[in-house]
Structures are given as C-alpha cells and as structure tokens.
Design an enzyme around this catalytic site. Structure first.
Site, PDB file in Angstrom:
ATOM      1  N   SER A 117      29.882  -7.884   6.048  1.00 15.74           N
ATOM      2  CA  SER A 117      30.649  -7.769   4.814  1.00 15.74           C
ATOM      3  C   SER A 117      32.140  -7.578   5.087  1.00 15.74           C
ATOM      4  CB  SER A 117      30.129  -6.605   3.970  1.00 15.74           C
ATOM      5  OG  SER A 117      30.465  -5.373   4.561  1.00 15.74           O
ATOM      6  N   LYS A 154      34.038  -0.234   3.894  1.00 16.96           N
ATOM      7  CA  LYS A 154      34.749  -1.173   3.026  1.00 16.96           C
ATOM      8  C   LYS A 154      36.234  -0.815   3.015  1.00 16.96           C
ATOM      9  CE  LYS A 154      31.090  -3.370   1.328  1.00 16.96           C
ATOM     10  NZ  LYS A 154      30.230  -2.848   2.427  1.00 16.96           N
TER      11      LYS A 154
END
Lengths: 195, 195
Positions: A117, A154
């Site tokens: 990701s 993230k």
DNA sequence: GCTCCAGTCGAACAATCGTTCAGATAGACT
DNA sequence: AGTCTATCTGAACGATTGTTCGACTGGAGC
C-alpha cells in the site's frame, strides 16, 4: 618504509573477524590471519590501531573494538577499483549504521512492512521500517497508526473533514478514522535487504 | 545444591561488562567480578552458560557471546498485540542493524544514491546503497557498474545482443556497454532516513 | 649512489591463561 | 536424621599470553 601502509587492509580483516565471532583474537592468531610471522609485528600494529582510535584495551588488558571500529565510509562516488588506500581519500563521511538510523534506541522499534500500500513511496513488502514511538506527527509523515485495533503504515494527511491516512498506492483508498486518530509512532527510516 | 541458581545474575553482570567494553574478561576477572575466589568455579560457570547457549568459544579459545547472550527479558513491555512479534522477527538473528546489513565489513561500502533512475525499484535520490564489492553478479541484481569511467547503479539484464544495464524508470533508456561490462559491486541492501 | 625509518622478524621473558582434581559447603530431597 | 548433588574453594599444572629488544628489509627522498 618497508611496506606501503596496509593497516587499512589489516583493520578490515579484524572487522570481518569480529563481525563473525564478536571477539577479537589473540596476537598469535592475528598474526596468522594477517600473514605476520612475529607477534611483535602484531604488537606494533595494535599500537598503531589503538593510536588511530580503532581499538582499545579493557582494564584487564584485552583487546576491544571502539566505536570507530564500526564506522563505515560513506562515499558519494564509489572509488575507482584499486587500492584500499585510495578508498580512504575519497571517503566523504564516516558513520555507524546503527547510530545513523537509530539515534534513540529506547523509543525505536523495527517493524516489518506488509503489503504494497506504500509502494509508490518506495516502501516495499518485506522492508523494515524504523519507527520512533511517539504520539505526535506532522502532516506528510509516514506513521504507524492504530485503526480499529489494527496497525497500519500510511502517510498522515488532512483535508477539510479532518485527518486521514493516505496510502501511497493509487489502488488503495484513504482511511478516514471514525474517531480520534491514534498514532503509535513515526517512521524515521527504512531498511531493505536484497538476497 | 549449595546455592540457589545464580547463573542469571552472573549472566547479567557479564552482559553489563560486554556492553561496556565489547569484550568478555578473563576467568580471573570474571571471578573477581562475580565474587568467586577460584577460577575453577568460573570454569564451571562458563561450562554451564555455554551449554545454555549464552556464550561460546571462538576457534582460538576465547570467550564470545552468542545471539542469545543479548536477549532481554521481554516481560517489561507488553507491546500492543501485532507489533512485538514483527519487531523481533524483523532482523531474525542479527543483534544490530549493522550486523543485519553488513556481514562482511571489509568488502562492503556505503554509497549515496543520486538521481531517480531506479525509482520504480523503490530506490530514491539520497538513499544509501549497501554495496558488496565484487565483480560477479547475477541477472536481475542491482549492480554498481563502471561505464565510460562513470559509476552508475542499474539492474543487470541481458538480451540477445548481450548484457545491458537497465534503469528502473520508464523515462530512462537502457545502457548497453560498448565494450566489456565492468562491475564494481552488487547492491545488497538499502538504507533510507526520513528527516 | 646513500641514508633514513616504518614495518617486520625471531627469540627470550615473566605473567597470565584456562584446566584439572580433591575436598569443603550448603540447600533440596527422602 | 542422613543423603544427594550442584556449587564453590584452593592448589598445582603446562600452555599461551603480550612485551621487549636487537637485527633485517625495502621503499622514499636526498
């Protein structure tokens, strides 16, 4: 002099030995290792390396490496393939990898990255993230956040609605925490090993 | 037995000593340190700790710590579920980042990466490449090659015409060495620091 | 050419190394 | 109580330690 200065080469072999055994050998073994026939040559070498700050004596007269022993040269340009002596001249900086990456060991954790990701930020599956544990972060920081009891890496972002966790992969959607955003730590470094 | 088992306490003192000096002391000094009056007691202790896997002998009969020597009680930190395991297995059996990335110090060089020709491989401008100096490489390896006297980091590839150096960026063209390809070293690791 | 001199050799040295063994000590067991 | 058994003591041992010193070697520089 009788020989060009080979101390760097000798130091290298000692570093290899220590990295394998976590201990420095006796003078006799050093001599054998380096191709010296006499312990007095080793004694002189040890004196030179001690003076140069690479090794030291413990209180009970055993050889021990110093911090400098673990320094690596960081070259902006790799040096022309040649003598190890040449490598020295072009050394632009010296640092130990651990100190470079982990200035605050007690609050630093290594976390293996899973998934892709964050791949557009150059963070791949299997990489190791160097994470400094703290609860505050700046926008744009890559953070390990706790969302629904799960840990996720993230980029911290914000829009008019509030904070959100932005993946670095177009195929993933941003995560908007339902409640307050809990930050476990901030990613301060990356380690990758090719096998 | 004569005493409750104090080996743990002894081990702790040895750990402290090593962390201070990066070397283990002689039997006599160990005895002094631990309050033992005879070296034979130390000898027995060393035998026990060796059997337990905390220390070992180098080929030249010097004491050296093993990986287990550096284990710490993990009872202190009940880290939130999910992470602690990751941190531990991240470097498997290495004690330090340095050891994890650099098994052979004397042939390993750190090189700062310039440009973004490898960005699709997750190698960014300013990253530090861990390079093992050698002249042989396999297809697919990221290598530092010498082309026209310049050093460049590319992926080693091959087609019907021969070897070529493949950038990992669609905007760059592959490099086909005019003459023989000279390889300076093979990239075995990557270090990145976020500031 | 010649002299310098850092590096190495080789041998001798006392000091320290780790091993060994028999005997003392003291908690754990029945 | 007495017995076990792991640990420690103390002394003796040959082996190995690192230091020291004088002599040799071979580039560097005059």
């Amino acid at each position: 002099m009788g020989n060009p200065n080979r101390d760097n080469e000798y130091l290298g072999k000692l570093q290899d030995y220590f990295s394998q055994y976590r201990s420095l050998p006796s003078y006799a073994v050093i001599g054998e290792m380096l191709g010296m026939a006499s312990k007095s040559a080793v004694s002189a070498l040890v004196k030179r390396l001690t003076l140069a700050g690479y090794i030291e004596m413990t209180p009970d007269r055993r050889l021990a490496p110093t911090k400098r022993f673990f320094e690596r040269e960081l070259a902006d340009f790799p040096v022309p393939a040649g003598l190890p002596a040449a490598a020295n001249d072009a050394m632009s900086d010296a640092l130990t990898v651990d100190e470079y990456l982990i200035p605050r060991p007690s609050t630093t954790v290594l976390v293996r990255v899973k998934g892709d990701s964050m791949i557009e930020a150059g963070i791949h599956d299997g990489d190791i993230a160097v994470v400094e544990k703290r609860h505050a972060a700046n926008l744009g920081d890559k953070v390990i956040a706790i969302v629904d009891g799960e840990y996720t890496l993230k980029t911290l972002a914000k829009d008019k609605l509030g904070f959100l966790l932005q993946p670095e992969n177009a195929e993933y959607a941003p995560i908007r925490p339902r409640e307050g955003l809990e930050i476990y730590g901030v990613m301060v470094g990356l380690i990758r090993k090719y096998r």
